[in-house]
Design an enzyme around this catalytic site. Structure first.
Site, PDB file in Angstrom:
ATOM      1  N   HIS A   1      29.109  30.750  47.436  1.00  0.00           N
ATOM      2  CA  HIS A   1      28.151  29.825  46.704  1.00  0.00           C
ATOM      3  C   HIS A   1      28.526  28.552  46.756  1.00  0.00           C
ATOM      4  O   HIS A   1      29.736  28.270  46.324  1.00  0.00           O
ATOM      5  CB  HIS A   1      27.340  30.441  45.398  1.00  0.00           C
ATOM      6  CG  HIS A   1      28.450  30.656  44.636  1.00  0.00           C
ATOM      7  ND1 HIS A   1      29.007  29.233  43.779  1.00  0.00           N
ATOM      8  CD2 HIS A   1      29.137  31.443  43.624  1.00  0.00           C
ATOM      9  CE1 HIS A   1      29.854  29.629  42.718  1.00  0.00           C
ATOM     10  NE2 HIS A   1      30.102  30.893  42.840  1.00  0.00           N
TER      11      HIS A   1
ATOM     12  N   GLU B   1      30.165  38.683  41.166  1.00  0.00           N
ATOM     13  CA  GLU B   1      31.298  37.865  40.738  1.00  0.00           C
ATOM     14  C   GLU B   1      32.028  39.105  40.111  1.00  0.00           C
ATOM     15  O   GLU B   1      31.600  39.793  39.295  1.00  0.00           O
ATOM     16  CB  GLU B   1      31.302  36.760  40.107  1.00  0.00           C
ATOM     17  CG  GLU B   1      32.833  36.116  39.686  1.00  0.00           C
ATOM     18  CD  GLU B   1      33.520  35.832  41.160  1.00  0.00           C
ATOM     19  OE1 GLU B   1      33.951  36.899  41.961  1.00  0.00           O
ATOM     20  OE2 GLU B   1      33.866  34.880  41.568  1.00  0.00           O
ATOM     21  N   ARG B   2      33.355  39.073  40.330  1.00  0.00           N
ATOM     22  CA  ARG B   2      34.257  39.778  39.412  1.00  0.00           C
ATOM     23  C   ARG B   2      33.903  39.596  37.731  1.00  0.00           C
ATOM     24  O   ARG B   2      33.959  38.406  37.439  1.00  0.00           O
ATOM     25  CB  ARG B   2      35.747  39.476  39.542  1.00  0.00           C
ATOM     26  CG  ARG B   2      36.786  39.979  38.518  1.00  0.00           C
ATOM     27  CD  ARG B   2      37.596  38.976  38.031  1.00  0.00           C
ATOM     28  NE  ARG B   2      38.470  38.235  38.702  1.00  0.00           N
ATOM     29  CZ  ARG B   2      39.631  38.438  39.066  1.00  0.00           C
ATOM     30  NH1 ARG B   2      40.220  39.620  38.270  1.00  0.00           N
ATOM     31  NH2 ARG B   2      40.540  37.787  39.637  1.00  0.00           N
ATOM     32  N   TYR B   3      33.860  40.610  37.171  1.00  0.00           N
ATOM     33  CA  TYR B   3      33.783  40.312  35.370  1.00  0.00           C
ATOM     34  C   TYR B   3      34.888  39.784  35.013  1.00  0.00           C
ATOM     35  O   TYR B   3      36.010  40.470  35.094  1.00  0.00           O
ATOM     36  CB  TYR B   3      33.305  41.657  34.939  1.00  0.00           C
ATOM     37  CG  TYR B   3      32.948  41.403  33.379  1.00  0.00           C
ATOM     38  CD1 TYR B   3      31.958  40.564  32.908  1.00  0.00           C
ATOM     39  CD2 TYR B   3      33.534  42.429  32.565  1.00  0.00           C
ATOM     40  CE1 TYR B   3      31.935  40.591  31.822  1.00  0.00           C
ATOM     41  CE2 TYR B   3      33.290  42.429  31.285  1.00  0.00           C
ATOM     42  CZ  TYR B   3      32.457  41.412  30.681  1.00  0.00           C
ATOM     43  OH  TYR B   3      32.162  41.343  29.217  1.00  0.00           O
TER      44      TYR B   3
ATOM     45  N   ARG C   1      23.453  31.493  40.999  1.00  0.00           N
ATOM     46  CA  ARG C   1      24.118  30.395  42.125  1.00  0.00           C
ATOM     47  C   ARG C   1      24.442  31.158  43.552  1.00  0.00           C
ATOM     48  O   ARG C   1      24.237  30.182  44.513  1.00  0.00           O
ATOM     49  CB  ARG C   1      25.657  30.163  41.680  1.00  0.00           C
ATOM     50  CG  ARG C   1      26.572  31.222  41.167  1.00  0.00           C
ATOM     51  CD  ARG C   1      27.582  30.855  40.396  1.00  0.00           C
ATOM     52  NE  ARG C   1      28.821  31.761  40.176  1.00  0.00           N
ATOM     53  CZ  ARG C   1      28.576  32.757  38.982  1.00  0.00           C
ATOM     54  NH1 ARG C   1      27.440  32.930  38.353  1.00  0.00           N
ATOM     55  NH2 ARG C   1      29.886  33.820  38.926  1.00  0.00           N
TER      56      ARG C   1
ATOM     57  N   ARG D   1      43.901  35.816  37.670  1.00  0.00           N
ATOM     58  CA  ARG D   1      43.172  35.278  38.695  1.00  0.00           C
ATOM     59  C   ARG D   1      43.322  35.656  40.117  1.00  0.00           C
ATOM     60  O   ARG D   1      42.298  35.913  40.835  1.00  0.00           O
ATOM     61  CB  ARG D   1      43.198  33.600  38.705  1.00  0.00           C
ATOM     62  CG  ARG D   1      42.890  32.903  37.474  1.00  0.00           C
ATOM     63  CD  ARG D   1      42.741  31.528  37.454  1.00  0.00           C
ATOM     64  NE  ARG D   1      41.898  30.913  38.645  1.00  0.00           N
ATOM     65  CZ  ARG D   1      41.691  29.667  38.673  1.00  0.00           C
ATOM     66  NH1 ARG D   1      42.859  28.999  38.284  1.00  0.00           N
ATOM     67  NH2 ARG D   1      41.159  29.253  39.727  1.00  0.00           N
TER      68      ARG D   1
ATOM     69  N   GLY E   1      32.692  34.247  35.985  1.00  0.00           N
ATOM     70  CA  GLY E   1      32.280  35.894  36.056  1.00  0.00           C
ATOM     71  C   GLY E   1      30.861  35.851  36.134  1.00  0.00           C
ATOM     72  O   GLY E   1      30.117  35.650  37.113  1.00  0.00           O
TER      73      GLY E   1
HETATM   74  O1  LIG Z   1      35.264  31.491  37.320  1.00  0.00           O
HETATM   75  C1  LIG Z   1      35.245  32.589  38.202  1.00  0.00           C
HETATM   76  O2  LIG Z   1      34.424  33.571  38.087  1.00  0.00           O
HETATM   77  C2  LIG Z   1      35.939  32.365  39.506  1.00  0.00           C
HETATM   78  C3  LIG Z   1      35.361  31.832  40.621  1.00  0.00           C
HETATM   79  O3  LIG Z   1      34.826  30.472  40.443  1.00  0.00           O
HETATM   80  O4  LIG Z   1      37.226  31.788  39.238  1.00  0.00           O
HETATM   81  P1  LIG Z   1      38.492  32.044  39.866  1.00  0.00           P
HETATM   82  O5  LIG Z   1      38.807  30.899  40.700  1.00  0.00           O
HETATM   83  O6  LIG Z   1      39.557  32.075  38.876  1.00  0.00           O
HETATM   84  O7  LIG Z   1      38.464  33.097  40.779  1.00  0.00           O
END
Ligand SMILES: O=C(O)[C@@H](CO)OP(=O)(O)O
Length: 232
Positions: free
Chosen positions: A9, A114-116, A58, A141, A22
């Site tokens: 996105h 997205e990953r939680y 998003r 991360r 997340g």
């Molecule tokens: O905040 C988040 O959900 C992710 C993506 O923006 O961050 P990161 O860059 O740590 O994967």
């Protein structure tokens, strides 16, 4: 051979303010909408027959902008969002008369969310690194198996994205249909890990830019034949 287009996105309002996001449903920033428009124009010579997104605004916003700004990618079809299509309770309230072949379905699924990020959601990334140390925050991360406090590791995320990818997305590709997937930095990193055969040691270096399409050509057996990143 079919094409799979993966699109992170555009910039969200919390990407812009450097906060862990997340599952928090933060919309695109003005720049994010512009990035999605640029992605749409880069894809004007491509055609897709179906689009998958996460349930988060998003990714949905990015998909809709991508399919409607330079709308050649739809090949004359109308994109229609299929809310709740996988819910057994769904009664089909958005059924309509007419030719279903005229539509380009957009299928949102929580499997692509997205990953939680658990207890990190909403925190500023730089302040969190100052508090817990750069190395610890990098592991949270970017490592494969380390879980951020109360959240999902990339491995946990992969355990929901890749089965969905194989069952639902690859099924279209194997039938020769081109697919757009609009999702997130980490949910897409887990799918790229599968497609590119990356190891847990390789994956920390993998970074996806917002709004930059990645185009795969995949054969009827589901094997990747080529990959190109549509950078500027
Ligand atoms: O905040 C988040 O959900 C992710 C993506 O923006 O961050 P990161 O860059 O740590 O994967």
């Amino acid at each position: 051979m079919a094409q799979l287009i993966l699109l992170r996105h555009g910039q969200s309002l919390w990407n812009a303010s450097n906060r862990f996001t997340g599952w928090v449903d933060v919309p695109l920033s003005e720049r994010g909408r512009a990035e999605a428009t640029i992605a749409s124009c880069k894809l004007r010579n491509y055609r897709v027959q179906v689009c998958f997104t996460s349930m988060l605004m998003r990714a949905l916003e990015t998909a809709v902008i991508c399919l409607t700004e330079c709308d050649e990618i739809c090949g004359g079809k109308i994109p229609i969002i299929k809310h709740n299509a996988d819910d057994p309770q769904w009664q089909g309230w958005d059924q309509y008369g007419g030719n279903v072949n005229d539509e380009l379905p957009i299928i949102p699924s929580a499997a692509l969310d997205e990953r939680y990020y658990g207890n990190l959601q909403g925190l500023n990334k730089a302040e969190t690194a100052e508090k817990y140390g750069e190395d610890q925050v990098y592991l949270w991360r970017r490592s494969f198996s380390e879980r951020p406090p109360g959240g999902e590791s990339l491995e946990d995320t992969m355990n929901r994205t890749v089965p969905f990818f194989k069952d639902r997305i690859l099924a279209h590709i194997k039938q020769g249909e081109n697919v757009l997937v609009s999702a997130h930095g980490n949910s897409l990193r887990s799918i790229l890990m599968y497609l590119d055969h990356l190891s847990p040691e390789d994956v920390p270096q993998l970074e996806l830019k917002t709004g930059v399409p990645i185009v795969y050509e995949i054969d009827a057996k589901g094997e990747v034949q080529s990959k190109v990143i549509l950078n500027d």
